[in-house]
Structure formats: structure tokens, C-alpha cells
Design an enzyme around this catalytic site. Structure first.
Site, PDB file in Angstrom:
ATOM      1  N   HIS A 310       0.842  -1.188   0.000  1.00  0.00           N
ATOM      2  CA  HIS A 310       0.000   0.000   0.000  1.00  0.00           C
ATOM      3  C   HIS A 310       0.877   1.238   0.000  1.00  0.00           C
ATOM      4  O   HIS A 310       1.926   1.246   0.634  1.00  0.00           O
ATOM      5  CB  HIS A 310      -0.922   0.006   1.238  1.00  0.00           C
ATOM      6  CG  HIS A 310      -2.065   0.941   1.098  1.00  0.00           C
ATOM      7  ND1 HIS A 310      -1.987   2.270   1.435  1.00  0.00           N
ATOM      8  CD2 HIS A 310      -3.320   0.734   0.620  1.00  0.00           C
ATOM      9  CE1 HIS A 310      -3.150   2.844   1.187  1.00  0.00           C
ATOM     10  NE2 HIS A 310      -3.980   1.944   0.687  1.00  0.00           N
ATOM     11  N   ASP A 367      -7.970  -5.315   0.002  1.00  0.00           N
ATOM     12  CA  ASP A 367      -8.461  -6.199  -1.053  1.00  0.00           C
ATOM     13  C   ASP A 367      -8.104  -7.669  -0.842  1.00  0.00           C
ATOM     14  O   ASP A 367      -8.623  -8.525  -1.550  1.00  0.00           O
ATOM     15  CB  ASP A 367      -7.906  -5.741  -2.412  1.00  0.00           C
ATOM     16  CG  ASP A 367      -8.530  -4.436  -2.859  1.00  0.00           C
ATOM     17  OD1 ASP A 367      -9.741  -4.261  -2.603  1.00  0.00           O
ATOM     18  OD2 ASP A 367      -7.829  -3.594  -3.440  1.00  0.00           O
TER      19      ASP A 367
HETATM   20  N1  ACO Z   1       4.083  -7.740  -4.731  1.00  0.00           N
HETATM   21  C1  ACO Z   1       5.445  -7.700  -4.893  1.00  0.00           C
HETATM   22  N2  ACO Z   1       6.198  -6.601  -4.725  1.00  0.00           N
HETATM   23  C2  ACO Z   1       5.569  -5.487  -4.371  1.00  0.00           C
HETATM   24  C3  ACO Z   1       4.175  -5.428  -4.174  1.00  0.00           C
HETATM   25  C4  ACO Z   1       3.431  -6.624  -4.356  1.00  0.00           C
HETATM   26  N3  ACO Z   1       2.108  -6.633  -4.185  1.00  0.00           N
HETATM   27  N4  ACO Z   1       3.811  -4.178  -3.839  1.00  0.00           N
HETATM   28  C5  ACO Z   1       4.939  -3.453  -3.819  1.00  0.00           C
HETATM   29  N5  ACO Z   1       6.006  -4.242  -4.142  1.00  0.00           N
HETATM   30  C6  ACO Z   1       7.421  -3.830  -4.178  1.00  0.00           C
HETATM   31  C7  ACO Z   1       7.707  -2.983  -5.424  1.00  0.00           C
HETATM   32  O1  ACO Z   1       8.096  -3.809  -6.503  1.00  0.00           O
HETATM   33  C8  ACO Z   1       8.825  -2.106  -4.913  1.00  0.00           C
HETATM   34  O2  ACO Z   1       9.997  -2.880  -4.869  1.00  0.00           O
HETATM   35  P1  ACO Z   1      11.449  -2.185  -5.134  1.00  0.00           P
HETATM   36  O3  ACO Z   1      11.619  -1.179  -4.023  1.00  0.00           O
HETATM   37  O4  ACO Z   1      12.409  -3.306  -5.088  1.00  0.00           O
HETATM   38  O5  ACO Z   1      11.350  -1.531  -6.501  1.00  0.00           O
HETATM   39  C9  ACO Z   1       8.425  -1.817  -3.468  1.00  0.00           C
HETATM   40  O6  ACO Z   1       7.647  -2.953  -3.060  1.00  0.00           O
HETATM   41  C10 ACO Z   1       7.605  -0.537  -3.273  1.00  0.00           C
HETATM   42  O7  ACO Z   1       6.433  -0.650  -4.043  1.00  0.00           O
HETATM   43  P2  ACO Z   1       5.871   0.467  -5.014  1.00  0.00           P
HETATM   44  O8  ACO Z   1       5.222  -0.181  -6.213  1.00  0.00           O
HETATM   45  O9  ACO Z   1       6.905   1.515  -5.278  1.00  0.00           O
HETATM   46  O10 ACO Z   1       4.746   1.083  -4.098  1.00  0.00           O
HETATM   47  P3  ACO Z   1       3.592   2.051  -4.540  1.00  0.00           P
HETATM   48  O11 ACO Z   1       3.258   2.828  -3.333  1.00  0.00           O
HETATM   49  O12 ACO Z   1       3.955   2.818  -5.764  1.00  0.00           O
HETATM   50  O13 ACO Z   1       2.385   1.077  -4.951  1.00  0.00           O
HETATM   51  C11 ACO Z   1       0.629  -0.492  -4.699  1.00  0.00           C
HETATM   52  C12 ACO Z   1       1.434   0.634  -4.036  1.00  0.00           C
HETATM   53  C13 ACO Z   1       0.155  -0.063  -6.103  1.00  0.00           C
HETATM   54  C14 ACO Z   1      -0.596  -0.788  -3.863  1.00  0.00           C
HETATM   55  C15 ACO Z   1       1.548  -1.752  -4.806  1.00  0.00           C
HETATM   56  O14 ACO Z   1       1.901  -2.198  -3.515  1.00  0.00           O
HETATM   57  C16 ACO Z   1       0.875  -2.883  -5.581  1.00  0.00           C
HETATM   58  O15 ACO Z   1       0.952  -2.900  -6.814  1.00  0.00           O
HETATM   59  N6  ACO Z   1       0.188  -3.849  -4.891  1.00  0.00           N
HETATM   60  C17 ACO Z   1      -0.529  -4.901  -5.552  1.00  0.00           C
HETATM   61  C18 ACO Z   1      -1.872  -4.382  -6.076  1.00  0.00           C
HETATM   62  C19 ACO Z   1      -2.852  -4.137  -4.954  1.00  0.00           C
HETATM   63  O16 ACO Z   1      -3.060  -4.971  -4.076  1.00  0.00           O
HETATM   64  N7  ACO Z   1      -3.522  -2.967  -5.035  1.00  0.00           N
HETATM   65  C20 ACO Z   1      -4.558  -2.581  -4.051  1.00  0.00           C
HETATM   66  C21 ACO Z   1      -4.080  -1.486  -3.147  1.00  0.00           C
HETATM   67  S1  ACO Z   1      -5.291  -1.046  -1.954  1.00  0.00           S
HETATM   68  C22 ACO Z   1      -6.373  -0.119  -2.826  1.00  0.00           C
HETATM   69  O17 ACO Z   1      -6.089   0.561  -3.742  1.00  0.00           O
HETATM   70  C23 ACO Z   1      -7.768  -0.206  -2.438  1.00  0.00           C
END
Ligand code: ACO
Length: 441
Positions: A310, A367
Site C-alpha cells: 500500500h 483487497d
Molecule cells: N508484490 C510484490 N512486490 C511489491 C508489491 C506486491 N504486491 N507491492 C509493492 N512491491 C514492491 C515494489 O516492486 C517495490 O519494490 P522495489 O523497491 O524493489 O522496486 C516496493 O515494493 C515498493 O512498491 P511500489 O510499487 O513503489 O509502491 P507504490 O506505493 O507505488 O504502490 C501499490 C502501491 C500499487 C498498492 C503496490 O503495492 C501494488 O501494486 N500492490 C498490488 C496491487 C494491490 O493490491 N492494489 C490494491 C491497493 S489497496 C487499494 O487501492 C484499495
């Protein structure tokens, strides 16, 4: 006029000059560097892709502390609200800022019934979509279509706001149920004035001329709780879209319709559908939870562990904690067990013990467990994000109204750092001064 307090001044040193930037503090102690005069005084803009560090508004609706795992609507903890309130009470709280008295609640509830029907002409719209149409596309199109039936928005008094809110909340539920019936090829079921909000929705979804439908108090209660969990979440992607569209003075229906489209994305509300598809893939493709964890960690693989991570929460999402409890109750009430719940729990355990997830503070988000409840209730996977949208609607409306009523409201128009080619001419590029385009003759 800012509502937050100026508590200090920060100094910015640039090109031998010193600039002072006010430091603001909100009611829960969060601090912000006020850069409203940055461009006017320094000629510079701030650079913040993904708006990770930028507060775009002041708001008194929802408070999130992502480090401590706190979520409050109008000062009330999410756990308190899910335990003691119905979804309609929370909707009223979000929109008006206070919980309704019994008479206010009854009046609001009556309005819901009064405005639950769709114009009969709107029913025809459903028949024109292909059978496999995604219900989120239908939902968004239908909500913007409401503006053609109700072009005059009534928002100039508390009573008028209640009518518009009731109309939207009530009709969104009817639209969602009709789109499900269309998808199933079943006759649509009209709303009933003797049923409360969630019962009415479940009846419109599951009543058939053959089997009827008897409301189940456990399921009705769980649905109320799930919708409350979704009801608002400050400046997330879809809410920012609603505010951005609203900032151009587009009407409420158009703004909400845009928010629905933003919510649909798999990184946002669409993740609840992806979570179940991911859990099902473990069974269908004979994968293991361990394989999914390894794939999620592999930077060469675009796969993400849906329902994890998140932007704001760097600890367990408080909504996910409540959702996990609800999902266990619903599953044991409906089917006793669900192999997908076991896979989800194994995934969570493995992720929590894994250095990749620990170092990045990746925990289950809202979620991860909500879809399992919806599935156990008999709601199909492609309707999960629709359920999220029904829940989020009061938050979108409250945020839209807050922005509309804020004297500082300006059209949202971010800046950029241009990195394209410098000025050039067509003649120089084509290197022929006599060249003339065939279309110009
Ligand atoms: N699985 C694997 N790796 C992940 C995940 C995941 N679900 N989420 C984040 N990471 C990793 C990223 O690859 C990144 O790694 P790095 O530092 O080595 O590059 C690090 O964790 C930071 O993640 P970001 O993508 O930069 O975080 P951001 O804040 O931009 O994105 C998000 C947040 C979109 C929710 C992300 O965690 C994600 O894609 N999760 C999966 C989709 C999801 O469950 N979305 C629902 C969110 S809740 C909502 O909107 C109601």
C-alpha cells in the site's frame, strides 16, 4: 485560508538566495511544507511523480496513519464504525460530518427507498451491452447517464444534498444489481421499500422467480461491514480523480463516473478481483503459495502479489484486519471451509516471514480478504470491484462536496518537467526548403 496551523518556517537556499517556506501542521500532528508560493518566488516547480510527497488539499473527512495502522472517518476508528454502525449511518457521517439521530436516519432511509428506481428508459441501456460486458464499464456509463435524467443537481441545502446523495447511493445499488442480472440472463428484480439498504441489494441480486430470496442477517451484517471498510480512504487514486474532475466544475455524476473508472484498475480497487483469480490459479494450475511468493519477488517477472502492499500503510492495513475476521465468519456461515481461504492464509504467513516483504513493509491490504467474503456470499468475481464502488461512493461524494465548498478550490492543473526536443522546424528536419506536402497541393 488554510485551516492548518503554521508552526515554523523552513529555509530554501538556491542560487545564493534564501527563501522561507511555511511549515503547516494538521490536527493529528502531520506536518507539511507549504510550497504554494514556490513558483511565484523562485520560478521553480516541485517534482513528485505519483504525487508521493504532495498534500493536494486540506480535508476534515478521513485520517490515515500509515505507520501506526490507524484509519478514522470524522474522528471515529474504522473498527468502532464497523462494529456499531450500518453502512447508511457511515454514509451520512461522511457526507454531513456527524452521525444521524434516529429521526435523521429514518428520513435518510426513506429517501433511499424513494429514489431507488431507475428511469425505465435506463433499463433499455442494459439490453444493449454485450453479455460479457464488465460490470464496472456498465456502472461508470450508467452513472454518467444519470446526469442526463437529473441535469439539475440539488445541493444548496442539507435536505437537497440528502436527496442527491440518496439518489446516487440508492441508484448505484440498483444499477449494480441490474448489471448482474443482465450478465446472468435472469429477469431483473426491482428494489423494495420494505427492505433496508443491504437487504434490498442482496434481494435484487439473488431473488429469482423460481427460488425467491430470504434475507440472511449474518450476510446482511457482513455486507454492511464490508461497505463501511470501503467507504472512504482520503486522497487515493479514484478519490483524487473525483476531485480533479470536480475541480473543473464538472457535475457530480461525471466526477463519480470518472472515479469508478480509476477504481477499476488492478493496482487499485480492481485488485480484489485479481486476488481471487490469483488464489484460483494456485488450484487450477497446480501452483503452490511458495511459487507465487517467488514470482512476486522476481524483478524480471511483472507478477505482483495482489492484495499486498500500500502507498500509505507501512504496517497491517486496519481494514484488512477487520476484513479477515468478516471473511472467516461469512465462510463458516455459508460453506464452512474454502480452500482459497487456506491458500490466502498460507500466502500471508509466507510473505510475513519473508525478508523481501519485511524490508519493503508489504502487508495485506483491504483487497486481500474482502473478495473471499463476496465469493462466499455468491457474488461473482467480476462484481467485486463494483461492490468496492458501492462502498466508496459516500466517500467520493463527501470529498467532492468538501472541495466544492472550499474557498481555496482551484482547477487541478499539475506542472511537469519537459524533457522533449528543443525548438526545431519542419524545413530543417526534412532538409528541403522546396518540399511541399502532397496533401497541401
Ligand atoms: N508484490 C510484490 N512486490 C511489491 C508489491 C506486491 N504486491 N507491492 C509493492 N512491491 C514492491 C515494489 O516492486 C517495490 O519494490 P522495489 O523497491 O524493489 O522496486 C516496493 O515494493 C515498493 O512498491 P511500489 O510499487 O513503489 O509502491 P507504490 O506505493 O507505488 O504502490 C501499490 C502501491 C500499487 C498498492 C503496490 O503495492 C501494488 O501494486 N500492490 C498490488 C496491487 C494491490 O493490491 N492494489 C490494491 C491497493 S489497496 C487499494 O487501492 C484499495
Amino acid at each position: 485560508m488554510s485551516m492548518s496551523k503554521e508552526i515554523a518556517r523552513a529555509k530554501l537556499c538556491l542560487d545564493g538566495k534564501e527563501y522561507e517556506l511555511p511549515v503547516l501542521e494538521g490536527t493529528e500532528g502531520e506536518r507539511a511544507l507549504d510550497i504554494r508560493r514556490l513558483r511565484a518566488t523562485t520560478g521553480m516547480v516541485s517534482y513528485d511523480p505519483g504525487v508521493v510527497n504532495t498534500g493536494v488539499c486540506e480535508s476534515n473527512i478521513t485520517f490515515v496513519d500509515g505507520e501506526k495502522g490507524i484509519l478514522r472517518f470524522r474522528g471515529y476508528d474504522i473498527e468502532d464504525l464497523t462494529e456499531h454502525c450500518s453502512f447508511l449511518e457511515v454514509a451520512y457521517l461522511l457526507v454531513h460530518g456527524f452521525l444521524p439521530t434516529p429521526s435523521e436516519y429514518n428520513a435518510f432511509s426513506k429517501l433511499m427507498n424513494l429514489h431507488s428506481m431507475l428511469h425505465e428508459d435506463m433499463r433499455n441501456f442494459f439490453s444493449l451491452y454485450p453479455d460479457h460486458a464488465h460490470p464496472m464499464a456498465i456502472l461508470s456509463a450508467m452513472v454518467v447517464s444519470l446526469s442526463t435524467f437529473y441535469p439539475e443537481l440539488e445541493l444548496d441545502s442539507t435536505e437537497a444534498i440528502d436527496i442527491t446523495v440518496a439518489r446516487l447511493l440508492s441508484k448505484l445499488r440498483t444499477i449494480a444489481a441490474f448489471s448482474y442480472k443482465k450478465n446472468m440472463g435472469q429477469p431483473i428484480v426491482y428494489p423494495r421499500s420494505d427492505l433496508r439498504y443491504c437487504e434490498n441489494f442482496l434481494n435484487m441480486m439473488f431473488h429469482t422467480p423460481v427460488n425467491g430470496y430470504s434475507p440472511d442477517p449474518v450476510i446482511t451484517h457482513a455486507l454492511n461491514q464490508l461497505l463501511i471498510l470501503h467507504a472512504d480512504h482520503e486522497q487515493n487514486c479514484s478519490t483524487s480523480v473525483v476531485r480533479t474532475v470536480g475541480s473543473s466544475r464538472a457535475n457530480l455524476y461525471a466526477s463519480i463516473s470518472a472515479g469508478i473508472c480509476a477504481l477499476w484498475g488492478p493496482l487499485h480497487g480492481g485488485a480484489n478481483q485479481r486476488v481471487i483469480e490469483m488464489l484460483e490459479s494456485v488450484i487450477k494450475q497446480g501452483l503452490s503459495a511458495a511459487t507465487l511468493i517467488e514470482r512476486a519477488k522476481d524483478k524480471a517477472d511483472p507478477f505482483k502479489l495482489f492484495g499486498f502492499g500500500h502507498r500509505v500503510y507501512k504496517t497491517y492495513d486496519p481494514r484488512a484486519k477487520v476484513a479477515k475476521k468478516i471473511c472467516k465468519q461469512v465462510i463458516s456461515h455459508m460453506t464452512r471451509t474454502d480452500p482459497l481461504l487456506e491458500i490466502a492464509q498460507e500466502l500471508e504467513e509466507r510473505a510475513m516471514a519473508d525478508a523481501y516483504f519485511q524490508e519493503r513493509n508489504l502487508y495485506p491490504n483491504v483487497d486481500f480478504y474482502t473478495g473471499l467474503s463476496y465469493r462466499a456470499m455468491g457474488i461473482p468475481i467480476n462484481m467485486f470491484t463494483v461492490m468496492f464502488a458501492i462502498g466508496r461512493l459516500p466517500g467520493w461524494i463527501a470529498q467532492w462536496l468538501e472541495q466544492r465548498d472550499n474557498a481555496e478550490n482551484r482547477i487541478v492543473r499539475p506542472r511537469q518537467v519537459y524533457v522533449g526536443p528543443s525548438r526545431r522546424t519542419v524545413a530543417e528536419t526534412l532538409n528541403v526548403s522546396t518540399y511541399s506536402h502532397p496533401g497541401k497541393n
